[in-house]
Design an enzyme around this catalytic site. Structure first.
Site, short mmCIF file in Angstrom:
data_model
loop_
_atom_site.label_atom_id
_atom_site.label_comp_id
_atom_site.label_asym_id
_atom_site.label_seq_id
_atom_site.Cartn_x
_atom_site.Cartn_y
_atom_site.Cartn_z
N ASN A 47 0.69 -1.27 0.03
CA ASN A 47 -0.10 0.07 -0.15
C ASN A 47 0.95 1.24 -0.06
O ASN A 47 0.54 2.46 0.25
CB ASN A 47 -0.77 0.07 1.14
CG ASN A 47 -1.86 -1.18 1.16
OD1 ASN A 47 -2.13 -2.03 2.11
ND2 ASN A 47 -2.80 -1.12 0.33
N HIS A 60 -2.71 -5.95 -3.65
CA HIS A 60 -2.28 -4.65 -4.68
C HIS A 60 -1.20 -4.80 -5.22
O HIS A 60 -0.91 -3.72 -5.94
CB HIS A 60 -2.74 -3.18 -3.88
CG HIS A 60 -4.00 -3.14 -3.21
ND1 HIS A 60 -5.19 -3.28 -4.15
CD2 HIS A 60 -4.21 -3.13 -1.88
CE1 HIS A 60 -6.14 -3.02 -3.48
NE2 HIS A 60 -5.88 -3.06 -1.90
#
Length: 261
Positions: free
Chosen positions: A40, A68
Site C-alpha cells: 500500500n 495490490h
C-alpha cells in the site's frame, strides 16, 4: 537473531516514517533484519519500483506484498530480478516474482521469508494452506529460520494458519487489515504469532486513508475513490527473537513508534 517485521506501509506518511526513523530504530532495538509489507506504499494502493528502492536504501531488508502488488507495472521486472521483494506465492506460477525468498547476512543463518494471501473475503485465489505446505516441503533443510507474512482479511483464517504452521516455521504474522492486534504469543511448538502487525501510515486516519472519504462512503453508500491520509506517521509491527540453530522463536512483542524520537 532479532527481527523487526513492519505492517502495511500506507502512502507518504508511512514512507516518511520509514525514511526518518528506521535507522535509529534498528540501532536502538539491536535489530538484525527488517522486513515490511509494502503493497500500500504508493498512494495507498500498490508499490512503485522507485518506492521499493527507497525502502531498501532506508534499511528495509525485504518487502512482502499482497492483493495490490500488481497495480504498478514498473514493479513487475523488479519482482523477477530483485531477490529482496516478494509477492504472494499462491498466485499463478507464470506471474512475475515469487512468494519465497532466502535472505543471507554475514554472521547470521539464512532466513526464508514466505508471502501468502488468504481466501476468506478476498478475491479468488489458490489455497494458501496447500501453497505453504508445498513450499515448506521444497525448502532445503539447512535453512532453520522461516518467517511467514499471511496477507489475509479474516482473523479466523489467520489464526488457523498460525496453528497449521505451528512448529514448522519460526513466525507467522498477519497483514492487510491495518489494525495491530493484541495477541502476540509464542505457540507451544516454538512459532511466534500475531494476527495483524498493524500499519505504517498516518496516525489520524482510517486504516491509513482519509477518514472523511470513508465516512462519506458509509453515510451515502456511494462509491468514492479512497485517498491516503496526510500528517504524522506511525510505525507498527512486531519484534521477535529467534534461536539461530533451531529456528524456534524465543519471544515476540508488538512494536509501535511515531516518526519522531
Amino acid at each position: 537473531m532479532r527481527i523487526l517485521f513492519l505492517g502495511d506501509i500506507v502512502g507518504i506518511p508511512g514512507r516518511k516514517a520509514i525514511k526518518d526513523s528506521l535507522a535509529r530504530i534498528r540501532e536502538q532495538e539491536s535489530i538484525d533484519l527488517v522486513f515490511a509489507n509494502g503493497e500500500n506504499a504508493s498512494g495507498g494502493y500498490g508499490l512503485k519500483a522507485k518506492h521499493a528502492k527507497d525502502f531498501f536504501k532506508a534499511g528495509v531488508d525485504g518487502i512482502t506484498g499482497g492483493n495490490h502488488i500488481w497495480k504498478y507495472k514498473d514493479l513487475y521486472s523488479m519482482l523477477d530480478s530483485d531477490k529482496r521483494i516478494l509477492r504472494p506465492l499462491n498466485y499463478a506460477d507464470h506471474l512475475p516474482g515469487t512468494g519465497l525468498r532466502i535472505f543471507e547476512k554475514k554472521g547470521l543463518p539464512p532466513v526464508a521469508v514466505f508471502n501468502v494471501i488468504g481466501r476468506t473475503f478476498m478475491p479468488p485465489i489458490d489455497c494458501p494452506f496447500a501453497a505453504m505446505e508445498s513450499a515448506l516441503d521444497a525448502l532445503p533443510a539447512d535453512i532453520p529460520v522461516q518467517l511467514v507474512d499471511f496477507h489475509a482479511e479474516a482473523t479466523g483464517e489467520k489464526i488457523a494458519m498460525g496453528y497449521f504452521l505451528e512448529g514448522k516455521v519460526s513466525a507467522v504474522v498477519g497483514t492487510h487489515t491495518h489494525v495491530q492486534t493484541n495477541d502476540a504469543k509464542v505457540l507451544p511448538g516454538g512459532t511466534a504469532y500475531l494476527t495483524d502487525l498493524g500499519m505504517c501510515g498516518a496516525v489520524n486516519s482510517c486504516l491509513g486513508m482519509k477518514p472523511e472519504i470513508i465516512l462519506d462512503r458509509y453515510l451515502t453508500g456511494l462509491p468514492r475513490q479512497l485517498e491516503a491520509a496526510a500528517g504524522p506517521g506511525i510505525l507498527q509491527g512486531a519484534i521477535f527473537d529467534i534461536e539461530d540453530t533451531t529456528g524456534n522463536a524465543v519471544s515476540i512483542t508488538t512494536f509501535k513508534q511515531n516518526d519522531r524520537p
